[in-house]
Design a protein around this motif. Structure first.
Motif, PDB file in Angstrom:
ATOM      1  N   UNK A   1       0.786  -1.263   0.003  1.00  0.00           N
ATOM      2  CA  UNK A   1      -0.107  -0.021   0.093  1.00  0.00           C
ATOM      3  C   UNK A   1       0.839   1.225  -0.038  1.00  0.00           C
ATOM      4  N   UNK A   2       2.119   1.230   0.763  1.00  0.00           N
ATOM      5  CA  UNK A   2       2.823   2.337   0.564  1.00  0.00           C
ATOM      6  C   UNK A   2       3.404   2.638  -0.652  1.00  0.00           C
ATOM      7  N   UNK A   3       3.598   1.653  -1.486  1.00  0.00           N
ATOM      8  CA  UNK A   3       4.227   1.869  -3.001  1.00  0.00           C
ATOM      9  C   UNK A   3       3.156   2.476  -3.741  1.00  0.00           C
ATOM     10  N   UNK A   4       1.962   1.899  -3.245  1.00  0.00           N
ATOM     11  CA  UNK A   4       0.649   2.323  -4.296  1.00  0.00           C
ATOM     12  C   UNK A   4       0.364   3.660  -3.812  1.00  0.00           C
ATOM     13  N   UNK A   5       0.590   4.427  -2.612  1.00  0.00           N
ATOM     14  CA  UNK A   5       0.446   5.610  -2.078  1.00  0.00           C
ATOM     15  C   UNK A   5       1.178   6.520  -2.764  1.00  0.00           C
ATOM     16  N   UNK A   6       2.672   6.266  -2.960  1.00  0.00           N
ATOM     17  CA  UNK A   6       3.654   7.176  -3.304  1.00  0.00           C
ATOM     18  C   UNK A   6       3.669   7.360  -4.949  1.00  0.00           C
ATOM     19  N   UNK A   7       3.869   6.119  -5.349  1.00  0.00           N
ATOM     20  CA  UNK A   7       4.099   6.049  -6.923  1.00  0.00           C
ATOM     21  C   UNK A   7       2.974   6.516  -7.742  1.00  0.00           C
ATOM     22  N   UNK A   8       3.231   7.269  -8.659  1.00  0.00           N
ATOM     23  CA  UNK A   8       2.475   8.049  -9.726  1.00  0.00           C
ATOM     24  C   UNK A   8       1.672   6.951 -10.692  1.00  0.00           C
ATOM     25  N   UNK A   9       0.444   6.606 -10.752  1.00  0.00           N
ATOM     26  CA  UNK A   9      -0.094   5.682 -11.614  1.00  0.00           C
ATOM     27  C   UNK A   9       0.585   5.212 -12.837  1.00  0.00           C
ATOM     28  N   UNK A  10       1.190   6.396 -13.656  1.00  0.00           N
ATOM     29  CA  UNK A  10       1.959   6.247 -15.081  1.00  0.00           C
ATOM     30  C   UNK A  10       3.128   5.376 -14.657  1.00  0.00           C
ATOM     31  N   UNK A  11       3.788   5.265 -13.566  1.00  0.00           N
ATOM     32  CA  UNK A  11       5.114   4.342 -13.029  1.00  0.00           C
ATOM     33  C   UNK A  11       4.739   3.401 -11.905  1.00  0.00           C
ATOM     34  N   UNK A  12       3.630   3.358 -11.344  1.00  0.00           N
ATOM     35  CA  UNK A  12       3.387   2.729 -10.279  1.00  0.00           C
ATOM     36  C   UNK A  12       3.759   0.967 -10.646  1.00  0.00           C
ATOM     37  N   UNK A  13       3.427   0.600 -11.962  1.00  0.00           N
ATOM     38  CA  UNK A  13       3.626  -0.833 -11.957  1.00  0.00           C
ATOM     39  C   UNK A  13       5.237  -1.291 -12.069  1.00  0.00           C
ATOM     40  N   UNK A  14       5.979  -0.176 -12.453  1.00  0.00           N
ATOM     41  CA  UNK A  14       7.222  -0.166 -12.479  1.00  0.00           C
ATOM     42  C   UNK A  14       7.912  -0.157 -11.020  1.00  0.00           C
ATOM     43  N   UNK A  15       7.342   0.628 -10.209  1.00  0.00           N
ATOM     44  CA  UNK A  15       7.863   0.881  -8.818  1.00  0.00           C
ATOM     45  C   UNK A  15       7.410  -0.433  -7.978  1.00  0.00           C
TER      46      UNK A  15
END
Length: 422
Positions: free
Chosen positions: A351-365
Motif C-alpha cells: 500500500x505504501x508503494x501504491x500511495x507514493x508512486x504515480x499511476x503512470x509508473x506505479x507498475x514499475x515501482x
C-alpha cells in the motif's frame, strides 16, 4: 452529473472495489493458485533435501530457495516493466505457461539439479503471476481502498500457501515425499492457466484512467514522466518511504526463507513427525494470510508506518521464540506470532508503494519493490545456510531475529506516513 462521473461513463471505466468486484474476486482466486504453487514446497522440500538427496550441508540444502529467490526478484522487476509495455494479462498468462513442467520436475526429478531448475521456473512463475495480480488489483480499486485490496490479494496467496503446506504434509506422511504431494501443484497450474486465459480481463486502461486524473503536488518529483532508472533510484534509495519499504520487504522475506528452509529442519531434529512439521509450516502463513484482510483495511484507517514498525518488531520476537523453544507448543505459539507480525507488514508495504508512486509508473515501482523484497529469499537462504553450517541452526535463527528488529527500527526512523488522508 459531475465531470468525473461523466468521464467514467463515457470511457466505460470505473475505479473502485465495488465497481470491479467480479474481476477483483477472480484475481483473488488466481492469486490463491499462485500461493498454492509455493505451498507445495513448504513442508516437503526441506525434508526431501535431507531424506532423498542426502544433502548434509545446510547451505547446499537451501540452494533451491536461493535459486527461487534470485530468479523471482529479477522477474518481479521485469514484470512491472512488461506489464506497462505489453499489458497485464499477457504477462499473467506467460507466468502460468512457464509453470507447466514444475510439478513433474519436483515429483520425479532424478537429481538435486532438477529441483533447483524447477525452482528457477517457479521463481519466474511467481514473479510474473503474483506481481501481475498485485498490479491489476491496484489498477481496479483506485486510491481509496489500496490497503484493503492488498490485504485480500496477499491473504488469498498465503492462506493457499498454508492450506497446501498442510495438505502436502498430510499426503507425504501417508504416501511418501514423492510424487503424490506434488500432484496438487499440477492441478493448480491447469486451473489457473484456464482462468487467466479465458476469464481475466486487461486492467492497464484503468491505470491510464487514474493517471489522467492524478493530481501531483506542486514541486513534487513524483510526476508521471520518470524513466525506469529514476524510478529504481527513488524506490531503492532517495524516497524515504519507498526505500524504507524496500528494505523492510527484503528483511521480511529474508526471515520467510528462514521459516521455509531452516524451521522444518530444526523441528525434525527435535523429533517431530512430518505431519506435525506440516502443521507448524502451515500455521505461520495461515495466520499471516487470514490476518491481512484485517490489517490491509486497518492501514486504510490509521496509516501505514506504525503497523509496519510494529509488525517487524513482532516478527523479530517470534523468531527469537523459535530459537529459544524446544517443544511443539512453544513453536506453534511462535508461528502464530510470526504470522501476526507478517500480516501487519505485508499488505501495508505494498500500500505504501501504491500511495507514493504515480499511476503512470506505479507498475514499475511495484516491480522494483518486489525485486528488493523477493531478493530477501536469496539473501536469507545464503545467510541462514552459512550461519547454520558455521555455528548451528539456532545461531542462524537468533541472527535473523536481530536483523529483523533492526529493520523495524529503520522504518520507525526513516519512513514518513504515506496514506493520502493522513
Amino acid at each position: 452529473m459531475t465531470t468525473r462521473a461523466t468521464d467514467e461513463t463515457s470511457s466505460g471505466i470505473r475505479l473502485g472495489l465495488r465497481a470491479n468486484l467480479a474481476q477483483f474476486s477472480l484475481l483473488v482466486a488466481v492469486n490463491a493458485l499462485v500461493g498454492g504453487m509455493l505451498g507445495q514446497e513448504r513442508t516437503v522440500l526441506p525434508l526431501l533435501a535431507d531424506d532423498v538427496f542426502h544433502l548434509s550441508a545446510y547451505t547446499s540444502a537451501l540452494t533451491y530457495i536461493l535459486a527461487f529467490g534470485a530468479t523471482k526478484a529479477v522477474t518481479n522487476f521485469f514484470a512491472g516493466t512488461w506489464s506497462d509495455r505489453f499489458g497485464r494479462k499477457p504477462v499473467l498468462i506467460a507466468g502460468w505457461l512457464i509453470a507447466l513442467p514444475i510439478p513433474a520436475m519436483l515429483a520425479w526429478g532424478p537429481t538435486w539439479g532438477w529441483i533447483i531448475a524447477a525452482n528457477i521456473l517457479l521463481g519466474i512463475n511467481q514473479g510474473l503471476t503474483w506481481s501481475t495480480t498485485v498490479i491489476m488489483k491496484i489498477d481496479l480499486v483506485g486510491p481509496e481502498r489500496r490497503g484493503l485490496a492488498m490485504g485480500f490479494n496477499e491473504a488469498a496467496g498465503y492462506v493457499a500457501v498454508a492450506a497446501t503446506a498442510m495438505a502436502t504434509g498430510a499426503i507425504a506422511d501417508h504416501a511418501g515425499l514423492r510424487p503424490e504431494p506434488f500432484l496438487l501443484g499440477a492441478a493448480y497450474v491447469v486451473l489457473a492457466l484456464g482462468l487467466s486465459t479465458l476469464a481475466v480481463r486487461e486492467t492497464r486502461d484503468h491505470a491510464r484512467f487514474e493517471a489522467a486524473r492524478h493530481v501531483t503536488p506542486v514541486g513534487s518529483e513524483h510526476d508521471g514522466e520518470l524513466t525506469t532508472g529514476q524510478i529504481t533510484r527513488l524506490t531503492s534509495l532517495s524516497d524515504k518511504a519507498l526505500s524504507a519499504a524496500s528494505q523492510a520487504g527484503m528483511v521480511n522475506n529474508l526471515n520467510d526463507a528462514l521459516a521455509w528452509g531452516i524451521f522444518p529442519l530444526l523441528f525434525a531434529a527435535h523429533g517431530l513427525s512430518i505431519a506435525e512439521i506440516g502443521i507448524l509450516a502451515a500455521l505461520y502463513p495461515a495466520v499471516w494470510g487470514a490476518g491481512q484482510m484485517l490489517t490491509g483495511w486497518w492501514s486504510d484507517h490509521i496509516g501505514r508506518k506504525h503497523l509496519i514498525t510494529a509488525g517487524m518488531l513482532l516478527q523479530a520476537a517470534a523468531i527469537a521464540l523459535v530459537a529459544a523453544g524446544t517443544t511443539f507448543g512453544v513453536w506453534a505459539t511462535a508461528q502464530v506470532l510470526l504470522g501476526v507480525g507478517t500480516a501487519l507488514v505485508y499488505p501495508t508495504l505494498l500500500a505504501v508503494i501504491g500511495d507514493v508512486a504515480h499511476p503512470a509508473w506505479r507498475a514499475r515501482a511495484v516491480g522494483v519493490y518486489r525485486l528488493w523484497r523477493d531478493g530477501g529469499f536469496a539473501v536469507g537462504a545464503l545467510l541462514a545456510g552459512v550461519l547454520a553450517d558455521a555455528f548451528s541452526l539456532t545461531t542462524a535463527i537468533w541472527a535473523i531475529a536481530a536483523l529483523t528488529a533492526a529493520s523495524g527500527l529503520v522504518v520507525a526512523v526513516r519512513m514518513y506516513e504515506t496514506h493520502p488522508r493522513l
